[in-house]
Design an enzyme around this catalytic site. Structure first.
Site, mmCIF file in Angstrom:
data_model
loop_
_atom_site.group_PDB
_atom_site.id
_atom_site.type_symbol
_atom_site.label_atom_id
_atom_site.label_comp_id
_atom_site.label_asym_id
_atom_site.label_seq_id
_atom_site.Cartn_x
_atom_site.Cartn_y
_atom_site.Cartn_z
ATOM 1 C CD GLU A 134 -3.237 -0.321 0.039
ATOM 2 O OE1 GLU A 134 -4.216 0.669 0.405
ATOM 3 O OE2 GLU A 134 -3.082 -0.603 -1.724
ATOM 4 C CB THR A 187 -5.780 8.051 -2.389
ATOM 5 O OG1 THR A 187 -7.023 7.269 -3.481
ATOM 6 C CG2 THR A 187 -5.633 7.810 -1.041
#
Length: 313
Positions: A134, A187
């Site tokens: 991630e 994001t």
């Protein structure tokens, strides 16, 4: 378990935050998700053979792709760098949707290599590798997407140092209506607009909602769950990035949603319902509303996925 020559796995999409649990709560969906196929080859090294469904957006260099990079990390950890692995990634979910797209790919790769090698690591032991994936994908190693994708169900990230992830109960009739409007909300941008300081009264209100939500899950009390699905900290800021957010929330509530909010960092939105039929009704209504506003969308209606990543037979 014996080692295998090839493996084919599925890892589900996720909805992070569960409205009031920013960065600490997440849940797995039955659809969509990503598939990864791994095949042993004679030449040592990790090679991405093919990526489909990404519209050419993802890197094919294994060191820059979360699937390849995470597999390489596991092989180094297990001193198995002599192995040759070919990867096929099939993206069956939209990228940049707020549904844990990078997490699903990461988990599919990690779960696949662990299965291929005969499960030398537990699912919990795979989580630190997922956090590194991630970090590579979006610059921040958070677990609210990768944990539910790997473990299934609803997960609570109690702490990162040390990493402690807890599976919470999943009420049998709890379902989701997911709408991904075809607009872009990166994001990183969604994080940058957040306030770094909040008022104490709002923090106390949020803590009460999180505690109420978790209590509702344990008690299978849908009324308590509904009263707790409110976000006073993140939603008021991020929702301005999502066209028709307030209107969609009003429609979902009028149709009987338990709660409505942003999935992850958006632009996807999620309505929680009691029962799948209600979720389907809300999905259809929200997509129709967006269509009238000339906004395309993907719609999903899903139960909570309680098993996480699986091998495809």
């Amino acid at each position: 378990m014996k080692e295998k020559d090839s493996i084919h796995v599925f890892a589900p999409a996720t909805s992070a935050n569960f409205i009031c649990g920013y960065d600490i709560l997440g849940l797995a969906l039955e659809e969509p998700g990503d598939e990864v196929k791994l095949t042993r080859v004679n030449t040592p090294g990790v090679v991405i053979k093919k990526i489909t469904g990404d519209e050419g957006l993802l890197p094919t260099d294994s060191k820059k792709n979360t699937v390849g990079a995470c597999i390489e990390m596991v092989l180094r950890h297990l001193n198995r760098e002599d192995l040759g692995i070919e990867i096929e990634l099939n993206k069956k979910m939209p990228i940049g949707s707020g549904l844990g797209s990078s997490a699903a790919s990461t988990i599919a790769g990690l779960f696949a290599i662990n299965q291929l090698l005969g499960e030398p690591l537990t699912r919990q032991e795979l989580l630190p590798f997922a956090l590194k994936g991630e970090e590579l994908a979006c610059g921040y190693g958070h677990a609210d997407n990768v944990a539910p994708s790997l473990l299934g169900g609803i997960t609570l990230i109690k702490s990162y140092h040390p990493l402690e992830v807890i599976n919470l109960p999943t009420p049998k009739e709890l379902c989701c209506s997911i709408i991904f409007p075809h607009v872009e909300v990166p994001t990183r941008a969604a994080r940058q607009i957040l306030r770094t300081q909040i008022e104490l009264k709002n923090a106390v209100h949020q803590w009460g909602n999180i505690a109420g939500l978790i209590s509702g899950l344990f008690l299978e009390d849908y009324g308590l769950i509904s009263r707790s699905l409110e976000d006073k900290l993140i939603e008021p800021i991020r929702s301005i990035l999502i066209p028709e957010f307030d209107q969609m929330k009003e429609i979902a509530k009028e149709l009987g949603a338990l709660g409505f909010g942003i999935s992850g960092s958006g632009p996807s939105v999620v309505a929680f319902t009691k029962g799948l039929d209600k979720a389907k009704e809300i999905t259809e209504a929200l997509q129709l509303h967006l269509k009238h506003k000339q906004i395309g969308s993907n719609g999903y209606s899903s139960r909570i996925n309680t098993h996480g990543a699986i091998v495809i037979k």
